[in-house]
Design a protein around this motif. Structure first.
Motif, short mmCIF file in Angstrom:
data_model
loop_
_atom_site.label_atom_id
_atom_site.label_comp_id
_atom_site.label_asym_id
_atom_site.label_seq_id
_atom_site.Cartn_x
_atom_site.Cartn_y
_atom_site.Cartn_z
N PRO A 207 0.82 -1.22 0.00
CA PRO A 207 0.00 0.00 0.00
C PRO A 207 0.85 1.27 0.00
O PRO A 207 0.51 2.25 -0.63
N LEU A 280 -5.16 -3.53 -4.33
CA LEU A 280 -5.53 -3.52 -2.91
C LEU A 280 -6.84 -4.25 -2.67
O LEU A 280 -7.07 -4.79 -1.60
N GLY A 287 -4.68 -0.20 4.15
CA GLY A 287 -3.58 0.59 3.64
C GLY A 287 -3.13 1.60 4.68
O GLY A 287 -3.70 1.66 5.78
#
Lengths: 290, 261, 273
Positions: A207, A280, A287
């Motif tokens: 992330p 993601l 994140g």
């Protein structure tokens, strides 16, 4: 309504508001003859000129200009700019990829060695507090003096330079983001440094890497455009902005080209942002705070 | 985006000075040696000693260049920051602005704003300092706006509840809670803007304008094959950038002392 | 101590004649919903002047919601609340109560002393008076030596003591505490329990105290109000007849264990344990 839907509506509303303000100013200046009403004080920006030489065109005129031939006849401005976008994107892409790789390697080195971090990190940080973009003409001219490199590589080098910093910092942060307990767990398995890096720290850093790459995607475009305007090669969007900016009767084209440059920046950022969302989502992990 | 980044930088461990100083020395020596041993052409990389010599000889010209470029950078820095703060603060009052301006800031954050320099030259005159100031102000505006909105929203729900339990009027909630809570964010933006303002001023120089500006010197000296002169100008600009950044950092330490622990 | 039912009747019959009989907090058939969720269902509760009433129950029983309704930080969906003889809104604007949250909620940028001064500042006290009062309050919570520190330099327990000093600084009639020691370790918590009792004895402030710790509720209170969730309502009100002053020895009394067991049995009887 979904949050994203509302955000989009708010965004469109504000952009529309800005367009209305633009037109209102234009109408106001035309009505008052570019003066504050009742005074002999001039407005900050005068609305004058006609055709392609308008200094303050209607918001839609630069867009329409894209469909018209941009000098005398032949190629439309849109087609011409598309070619320049292609040229610029090559520099952006090269700078972005190389800068991201360099940043990742440097960040990994810093994460591995405290000594390297202590010795080099201050300069990495200091390098961002100073206007290194001032090196643009030096870098571009220098690179162009090397015959073995293509002409666009100097500009790409500037892009690369602007990309590597956010990448270094975010790689370092990301590699350090794995919780200490997870690190201890890996050690309890007697995992090697490499295993810990690939199975724990790099996944944890993903992330953060995207945060760095999103900043880099914008920086790469800025670097390319600034690089181009300082290069004598006269190609790419930056060079087009420069040449339209020098000749005042091309101002509508200048607005159009600046608009296209803005869209390239947004496209570059959005590409990475979309990639980030896809990755993601597959991750479904949390994140960093953004 | 950039603002968040520099806040991150601050969170990293402060490095001790010794390894860094040794590195600087090593790099300078290596640079000098490499340039001399391999006889590298100055167009690629002049020797640090040559740059230093030019720097010393050119001090009056460099000072003039910094005055021209630095003036635009400083004015734009101040005006852009004030504007960004004002709009960001206004956004806390109106929901449409609050929710709409963040994505607007993100969009403009992805745009190469420095490319608007020719437009401002067209509007305000290429030889007017205000065209340079306008570019700087516009570049600085967005990070400050975003950080002000974020900062003013950063007070926690329980802090807001506390102020409500005191029946504090809106004005006092702003002055005693929201504003102080936003200061670290505002300074985050100022730090980023310190660097950005010098960058924007130089790029604006590149697009034409003043004959005595730093950007003009870098570009023309390069074209006239005075490479060390060009490097010396960049070094002077870097020093100016560090100075501005240092001033902001100092002001921050003074105004946000609670963030030091 | 009158039962809630009797007190409710008194209020409905008309304004009380004797001031002492008037409860500091009177909650009448209060219901509060959040969308589909009923956080409080027909809750009635009286808090007599000078008493220390604990609200206890598992998460979601509405104890914090009830506290916020009393504090006028939330409005009831239906029912009525009277605080110090006024509407909760009036009581809030008159600064009739002080509040302590689970988090100390101190302002990082203010020193400890200036944190305690905050409500006084909002009430327009002048600097000298403010300062004298803050010092007095810091002495009460034994933090005089830390007046010039910043909150970040204090431990969690010390921060919570500052929050208590701040809440009591303007001598409110009522102290509302929302799990004030919930985030602290057990040892610090017991020490602060003792300190709080000491402060309560000195100031005779009425306290409404939300907690999820049975021993804490029994040790501190004059009355323990046991609540149950979904929807939040009052299960039982248990008067605590432990002798005063209470000290560490109190926790070893048989009666103390009986009362703890009684609270526990009430929760178990409702299927909550």
């Amino acid at each position: 309504m979904s949050r994203r839907g509302r955000t989009a509506i708010n965004l469109v509303a504000i952009l529309a508001g800005l367009a209305v303000l633009w037109e209102a100013y234009r109408a106001f200046a035309l009505a008052t003859g570019n003066m504050w009403p009742g005074t002999d004080v001039a407005l900050p920006v005068a609305v004058r000129g006609s055709g392609n030489a308008q200094q303050f065109p209607h918001v839609w005129e630069p867009v329409l200009a894209l469909g018209r031939p941009y000098r005398g006849g032949g190629e439309t401005l849109g087609a011409f700019l598309l070619g320049q976008v292609g040229y610029t994107l090559r520099e952006v892409l090269a700078g972005f990829v190389l800068g991201s790789l360099l940043g990742f390697l440097l960040g990994t080195l810093f994460a591995h060695s405290r000594l390297a971090e202590r010795s080099l990190m201050p300069y990495v940080i200091a390098s961002q507090t100073v206007p290194f973009i001032a090196f643009a003409p030096i870098l571009v001219v220098g690179f162009n003096s090397l015959e073995s490199f293509p002409r666009w590589s100097g500009v790409a080098a500037l892009s690369m330079y602007l990309v590597f910093f956010p990448m270094t910092v975010n790689t370092l942060r990301g590699l350090r983001s794995a919780p200490a307990t997870a690190e201890e767990l890996m050690r309890s398995y007697a995992a090697s440094w490499w295993t810990r890096l690939w199975k724990l720290r790099v996944p944890a850093a993903v992330p953060y890497l995207f945060v760095g790459m999103k900043i880099g995607a914008t920086a790469a475009v800025v670097g390319a455009i600034v690089g181009e305007l300082s290069a004598p090669s006269s190609q790419g969007l930056g060079a087009a902005i420069f040449s339209f900016g020098r000749v005042s009767n091309n101002s509508v084209q200048l607005f159009a080209t600046t608009l296209v440059a803005g869209l390239v920046g947004i496209a570059s950022f959005s590409t990475v942002a979309l990639l980030e969302r896809a990755v993601l989502r597959a991750y479904a992990g949390a994140g960093p705070a953004r | 985006m950039t603002a968040a980044l520099l806040t991150e930088v601050r969170r990293l461990r402060p490095p001790s000075a010794l390894p860094a100083a040794l590195t600087a020395l090593a790099v300078l020596v290596a640079w000098e040696v490499v340039v001399r041993v391999f006889a590298i052409r100055p167009i690629l990389l002049p020797a640090p000693s040559a740059i230093a010599a030019t720097f010393v000889a050119d001090v009056p010209r460099l000072v003039r260049a910094l005055v021209v470029t630095g003036r635009a950078a400083l004015l734009g820095f101040v005006l852009g920051s004030l504007g960004g703060f004002a709009v960001g603060a206004a956004a806390t009052r109106w929901r449409v602005l609050r929710e709409g301006l963040i994505p607007v800031g993100v969009v403009f954050g992805a745009v190469p704003i420095v490319a608007t320099a020719p437009i401002f030259n067209l509007w305000l005159g290429a030889l007017s300092i205000w065209s340079n100031v306008a570019v700087v102000a516009l570049v600085v505006f967005f990070p400050m706006m975003i950080n002000t909105i974020t900062g003013l929203a950063s007070a926690s729900d329980s802090h807001r509840e506390l102020m409500r339990s005191y029946a504090a009027p809106q004005r006092q909630v702003f002055a005693k809670l929201l504003l102080p809570a936003s200061l670290p964010f505002v300074f985050g933006a100022l730090r980023v803007s310190a660097a950005l303002s010098v960058i924007a001023a130089v790029v604006s120089d590149f697009f034409g304008g003043f004959r005595d500006s730093a950007g003009f010197f870098i570009k023309t000296l390069m074209a006239n094959a005075d490479y060390t002169g060009s490097w010396a100008t960049v070094v002077a600009l870097c020093l100016f950038g560090l100075l501005l950044y240092g001033a902001v950092a100092l002001a921050e330490r003074w105004s946000v002392p609670w963030k030091e622990q | 101590m009158t039962s809630p039912e009797e007190a409710a009747v008194t209020v409905e019959a008309g304004p009380p004649v004797v001031a002492a009989a008037e409860p500091t907090v009177a909650v009448r058939h209060v219901t509060r919903t959040f969308g589909e969720v009923t956080a409080l269902s027909d809750v009635s509760l009286d808090v007599a002047p000078g008493s220390f009433v604990s609200l206890i129950g598992p998460s979601g029983c509405g104890k914090s919601t009830l506290l916020r309704v009393i504090a006028d930080l939330l409005e009831p969906s239906s029912g009525e609340v009277v605080v110090a003889g006024k509407t909760p809104h009036r009581a809030r604007t008159d600064r009739d109560y002080g509040m302590v949250f689970q988090k100390a909620t101190l302002f990082d940028w203010r020193t400890v002393r200036r944190n305690v001064e905050l409500p006084l500042e909002l009430m327009g006290w002048d600097r000298t008076r403010r300062r004298a009062r803050a010092d007095e309050m810091l002495a009460l919570v034994e933090l005089t030596d830390f007046a010039k520190h910043r909150p970040a330099q204090l431990s969690g327990g010390m921060q919570q003591r500052v929050a208590i000093a701040r809440a009591l600084a303007f001598s409110p009639k009522l102290l509302l505490m929302d799990e004030p020691f919930g985030a602290l370790d057990e040892i610090t918590r017991e020490r602060l329990n003792l300190e709080l009792l000491d402060i309560w004895t000195k100031t005779r402030t009425t306290v409404v105290f939300v907690t999820h710790s049975i021993p804490e509720a029994v040790f501190l209170s004059t009355d323990v109000v046991v609540m149950s969730p979904r929807p939040g309502r009052v299960l039982r009100r248990i008067p605590v007849d432990l002798p005063r002053p209470r000290d560490t020895g109190t926790r070893e009394l048989d009666r103390y264990f009986e009362l703890v067991t009684e609270v526990r049995e009430t929760l178990r009887g409702a299927g909550l344990l």
